[in-house]
Design an enzyme around this catalytic site. Structure first.
Site, PDB file in Angstrom:
ATOM      1  CD  GLU A 143      -1.475  -2.227   2.075  1.00 19.59           C
ATOM      2  OE1 GLU A 143      -0.441  -2.143   2.765  1.00 19.59           O
ATOM      3  OE2 GLU A 143      -2.135  -3.266   1.970  1.00 19.59           O
ATOM      4  CG  ASN A 154       5.283   8.394  -1.699  1.00 20.51           C
ATOM      5  OD1 ASN A 154       6.063   8.881  -2.513  1.00 20.51           O
ATOM      6  ND2 ASN A 154       5.688   7.676  -0.666  1.00 20.51           N
ATOM      7  CE1 TYR A 168       7.702   0.381  -3.974  1.00 21.04           C
ATOM      8  CE2 TYR A 168       5.915   1.897  -3.516  1.00 21.04           C
ATOM      9  CZ  TYR A 168       7.043   1.216  -3.105  1.00 21.04           C
ATOM     10  OH  TYR A 168       7.507   1.364  -1.824  1.00 21.04           O
TER      11      TYR A 168
END
Length: 160
Positions: free
Chosen positions: A115, A120, A127
């Protein structure tokens, strides 16, 4: 051991090692500097005690980052991946993430979940560029300055 470019002419060698209880006073200031709602030393100690895969990235004895991951039942969950503010934008987050994914494979995980705060964007970009895909949004998951913030749930299938 990897090398981190600090400028065009300077490089620093860094390495990874398993986190120990002795590291907690070294990593906690990084945690405090990185998050409005940081993990406590107790959170880190409990995670170590539970046997989670926890690693420290360092150079010359200075801690530059760390991660915590738990793996069970063929899945892994990245709980915390943090780079000290002064060391961001040098590829260290990518190094830590690659190490985490390799450790997940060693623990027979077929996928890794995480998570991340929807605000962000740097982490989300890391990611995505590392093969994670968006699964869902968990509404009001994180405490925030005024109220709560959503979490983006992400997943990467591993080819170990």
């Amino acid at each position: 051991m990897s090398h981190v470019p600090l400028s065009e002419n300077r490089v620093v060698a860094h390495g990874l090692r398993a986190m120990t209880v002795a590291d907690l006073p070294l990593i906690h200031p990084i945690e405090l500097a990185s998050y409005d709602h940081p993990w406590s030393i107790g959170n880190f100690a409990d995670s170590l005690g539970a046997g989670y895969s926890m690693w420290v990235l360092e150079a010359g004895g200075d801690v530059m980052g760390y991660y915590a991951m738990m793996a069970a039942a063929g899945e892994a969950h990245l709980l915390n991946l943090t780079i000290a503010p002064d060391w961001r934008r040098h590829g260290l987050g990518r190094d830590l993430l690659a190490h985490c994914l390799a450790r997940a494979c060693e623990q027979q995980a077929g996928s890794v979940f995480l998570e991340v705060r929807t605000s962000n964007t740097a982490a989300i970009s890391l990611y995505h560029s590392s093969g994670f895909v968006d699964l869902a949004v968990r509404r009001a998951y994180y405490p925030a300055g005024e109220g709560r913030e959503d979490a983006l749930i992400m997943k990467k299938d591993l080819a170990c």
